[in-house]
Design a protein around this motif. Structure first.
Motif, mmCIF file in Angstrom:
data_model
loop_
_atom_site.group_PDB
_atom_site.id
_atom_site.type_symbol
_atom_site.label_atom_id
_atom_site.label_comp_id
_atom_site.label_asym_id
_atom_site.label_seq_id
_atom_site.Cartn_x
_atom_site.Cartn_y
_atom_site.Cartn_z
ATOM 1 N N LEU A 4 0.846 -1.186 0.000
ATOM 2 C CA LEU A 4 0.000 0.000 0.000
ATOM 3 C C LEU A 4 0.887 1.243 0.000
ATOM 4 C CD1 LEU A 4 -2.915 1.113 0.172
ATOM 5 C CD2 LEU A 4 -2.640 1.114 2.654
ATOM 6 N N LEU A 5 0.705 2.111 -1.018
ATOM 7 C CA LEU A 5 1.475 3.347 -1.118
ATOM 8 C C LEU A 5 0.713 4.548 -0.567
ATOM 9 C CD1 LEU A 5 2.857 3.017 -4.772
ATOM 10 C CD2 LEU A 5 4.028 2.438 -2.620
ATOM 11 N N TRP A 6 -0.627 4.540 -0.707
ATOM 12 C CA TRP A 6 -1.428 5.702 -0.312
ATOM 13 C C TRP A 6 -2.882 5.265 -0.176
ATOM 14 C CZ3 TRP A 6 -5.579 8.281 -2.541
ATOM 15 C CH2 TRP A 6 -5.827 9.578 -2.082
ATOM 16 N N ALA A 7 -3.587 5.826 0.781
ATOM 17 C CA ALA A 7 -5.030 5.584 0.922
ATOM 18 C C ALA A 7 -5.657 6.786 1.606
ATOM 19 C CB ALA A 7 -5.286 4.321 1.732
ATOM 20 N N ASP A 8 -6.875 7.122 1.172
ATOM 21 C CA ASP A 8 -7.598 8.236 1.774
ATOM 22 C C ASP A 8 -9.053 8.166 1.345
ATOM 23 O OD1 ASP A 8 -8.015 10.496 3.311
ATOM 24 O OD2 ASP A 8 -6.848 11.832 2.047
ATOM 25 N N GLY A 9 -9.904 8.891 2.054
ATOM 26 C CA GLY A 9 -11.295 9.028 1.668
ATOM 27 C C GLY A 9 -11.454 10.255 0.790
ATOM 28 N N VAL A 60 -3.963 3.178 -3.387
ATOM 29 C CA VAL A 60 -2.971 3.016 -4.454
ATOM 30 C C VAL A 60 -1.956 1.997 -3.967
ATOM 31 C CG1 VAL A 60 -1.253 4.132 -5.921
ATOM 32 C CG2 VAL A 60 -3.318 5.395 -5.232
ATOM 33 N N TRP A 61 -1.810 0.930 -4.732
ATOM 34 C CA TRP A 61 -0.946 -0.186 -4.379
ATOM 35 C C TRP A 61 0.167 -0.349 -5.401
ATOM 36 C CZ3 TRP A 61 -1.980 -3.300 -0.091
ATOM 37 C CH2 TRP A 61 -3.239 -3.134 0.504
ATOM 38 N N SER A 109 -4.018 -1.419 -13.015
ATOM 39 C CA SER A 109 -5.248 -2.194 -12.858
ATOM 40 C C SER A 109 -6.116 -1.455 -11.854
ATOM 41 C CB SER A 109 -4.969 -3.606 -12.339
ATOM 42 O OG SER A 109 -4.223 -4.345 -13.267
ATOM 43 N N VAL A 110 -7.407 -1.322 -12.163
ATOM 44 C CA VAL A 110 -8.349 -0.676 -11.263
ATOM 45 C C VAL A 110 -9.377 -1.712 -10.833
ATOM 46 C CG1 VAL A 110 -10.086 1.128 -10.982
ATOM 47 C CG2 VAL A 110 -8.058 1.567 -12.378
ATOM 48 N N CYS A 111 -9.554 -1.827 -9.509
ATOM 49 C CA CYS A 111 -10.560 -2.724 -8.937
ATOM 50 C C CYS A 111 -11.512 -1.901 -8.077
ATOM 51 C CB CYS A 111 -9.908 -3.803 -8.071
ATOM 52 S SG CYS A 111 -8.807 -4.910 -8.982
ATOM 53 N N SER A 122 -9.529 0.719 -5.848
ATOM 54 C CA SER A 122 -8.129 0.336 -5.632
ATOM 55 C C SER A 122 -7.385 0.368 -6.955
ATOM 56 C CB SER A 122 -8.041 -1.068 -5.029
ATOM 57 O OG SER A 122 -8.712 -1.115 -3.789
ATOM 58 N N LEU A 123 -6.265 1.077 -6.966
ATOM 59 C CA LEU A 123 -5.427 1.219 -8.150
ATOM 60 C C LEU A 123 -4.143 0.450 -7.890
ATOM 61 C CD1 LEU A 123 -5.323 3.107 -10.799
ATOM 62 C CD2 LEU A 123 -3.769 4.482 -9.435
#
Length: 139
Positions: A4-9, A60-61, A109-111, A122-123
């Motif tokens: 995991l590189l980044w995550a946010d709402g 973002v993964w 890839s986008v999920c 999720s990217l």
């Protein structure tokens, strides 16, 4: 294994998530208005739930999607020539969300997860140009 590189709402006034290279002039255009993903090499829009239903979690993964990543809606290559990714609602000003490990082309890839409209986007990024489906090499 993915990292995991980044995550946010993200609040989504327009029920879309914009993921773009900070320096791009690309602006993808919808054909029907019913697309799950609208693509150009420098920017994508991903359909999501409305802000009245709450923020959309964007992750973002570095790596590839796993079995719990959700439904895959896109596999392509994006050009992050600036090396900076912006993740926003399309009506918001671009802001730096993530500095990528290196600028250039990235296999993407986008999920998505959530019905009827996604609550999680999720990217998954892999550096380089694709050599075959599911594979990439460093450029």
């Amino acid at each position: 294994m993915s990292q995991l590189l980044w995550a946010d709402g993200v609040s989504t006034q327009y029920s879309l998530i914009s993921i773009r290279d900070f320096g791009t002039a690309d602006n993808p255009v919808a054909e029907t208005g019913e697309e799950e993903v609208i693509y150009s090499p420098g920017q994508i829009f991903v359909a999501s739930r409305s802000d009245v239903d709450g923020d959309v979690r964007v992750e973002v993964w570095l790596g590839t999607p796993g079995p719990d990543s959700g439904r895959r809606v896109m596999d392509s290559v994006m050009n992050f020539s600036s090396g900076i990714m912006s993740v926003t609602d399309p009506g918001d000003l671009d802001e730096e969300s993530l500095r990528l490990p290196e600028p250039g082309p990235w296999c993407v890839s986008v999920c998505v997860q959530g019905e009827p409209r996604p609550h999680t986007v999720s990217l998954f990024l892999q550096p380089g140009e694709p050599t075959e489906i599911g594979a990439s090499v460093r450029s």
